[in-house]
Design an enzyme around this catalytic site. Sequence first.
Site, short mmCIF file in Angstrom:
data_model
loop_
_atom_site.label_atom_id
_atom_site.label_comp_id
_atom_site.label_asym_id
_atom_site.label_seq_id
_atom_site.Cartn_x
_atom_site.Cartn_y
_atom_site.Cartn_z
N ASP A 202 0.09 2.58 2.84
CA ASP A 202 -0.48 2.16 1.56
C ASP A 202 -0.02 3.18 0.52
OD1 ASP A 202 -2.06 1.90 -0.68
OD2 ASP A 202 -3.97 1.86 0.38
N LYS A 228 -0.11 0.92 -11.16
CA LYS A 228 -0.28 2.35 -10.90
C LYS A 228 1.05 3.09 -10.94
CE LYS A 228 -4.59 1.71 -8.46
NZ LYS A 228 -5.41 1.85 -7.27
#
Length: 408
Positions: A202, A228
């Site tokens: 992740d 992000k």
Amino acid sequence: MPLVQDIEKIRSDFPILSQQVYGKPLVYFDNAATTQKPTVVIDAISEYYREYNSNVHRGVHFLSNKASKAFEDVRVQVQQFINAKHVHEIIFTRGTTEAINLVASSYGRRFIGKDDEIIISEIEHHSNIVPWQMLCEQVGAKLRIIPALDDGTLDFEAYLKLLNQRTKFVSITHISNTLGTIVPVKDFIDAAHRWNIPVMLDGAQASAHTEIDVEVLGCDFYSFSGHKTFGPMGIGILYGREELLNAMPPYQGGGEMIQDVSFTKTTYNNLPFKFEAGTPNVGDVIGLGKAIAYIQQLGLPYIAEREKNLLDYLTKRLLETGNITIIGNAPEKTSVVSFLIDKIHPYDAGTIIDRFGVAVRTGNHCTQPVMDRYKLPGTIRASLAFYNTEEEIDILIAAIEKVKEMFY
């Protein structure tokens, strides 16, 4: 690039940073939740909708061809950004969460069964916990957890003991969104591969801060989010090794994932389209491409050095103020600091800090198991990006002093 004299130029690339809130300059320290967007990203999305908005892979007309080329050019760009072997190993998703759900649903339902085991860690955010829990409920598998040590690192020896012939998958974070811990993922991957166990990383908190090389890491799946990574919301990336993606069934049906349809049988498209059902998010893919180009122009080594300096300065100033407890002190950290001010509730502190124009995150940061591990109601989290400054950190420290003054 010099570290100091260019910061104002860099900040001018992000229009949102020039505004005021409550009559004070905005200080944005919530970059782990989402990063701000440079003008080149905003303009690219606007240009797409103003000048060549069209569906991709469907038309033979000029606009469709232009949009399709721009869309596929970004796929190549992402392949090079993370050094994937093949461009068709890059799948566009809505974000990290969808990428993990895709793997859990598609790979998991085909290759994981009753009494098999899936390993995650104690420092995962919810999106790398719940999809695996859902899979376990569906197929009768069991979730095993790598414990965290007091400093926020993962207990590698405990991890080695969890691996066995029943383990069918490992999915762990590359960087903790709450503790800032940079996990030595290569060691975890190598250990799993000795048992022929595939590993997913992740990378939601990694893609904006560190270089990613999936070939060097040897991971089987990698995911990250556009928003992000200084790109738009609603777009993300799943990388998967070709042979695994080919062995997996489609995740959703309809649109470009279809090769041929009749009422008796449907055949599916080749990679990467097999996993991209429906009309894709073309404008935001193009925006993500611009974000990656912006990062590459600055250079990830520059970004890492800049953010390390900011992290060191923030940590030093927090400890100087006194009555501060920092949660997570791993030797390898990214620019995320979770902390408590004495016994003051994080929400109360965050509300006062906000009035100084400083945006920090308070609460459990979508990591309730981390809060349970450290027996906390939540923390205050300041997460920094390369466009932040030491002067902004001083403003945060002044706000913290005001919090203490009001509660003591």
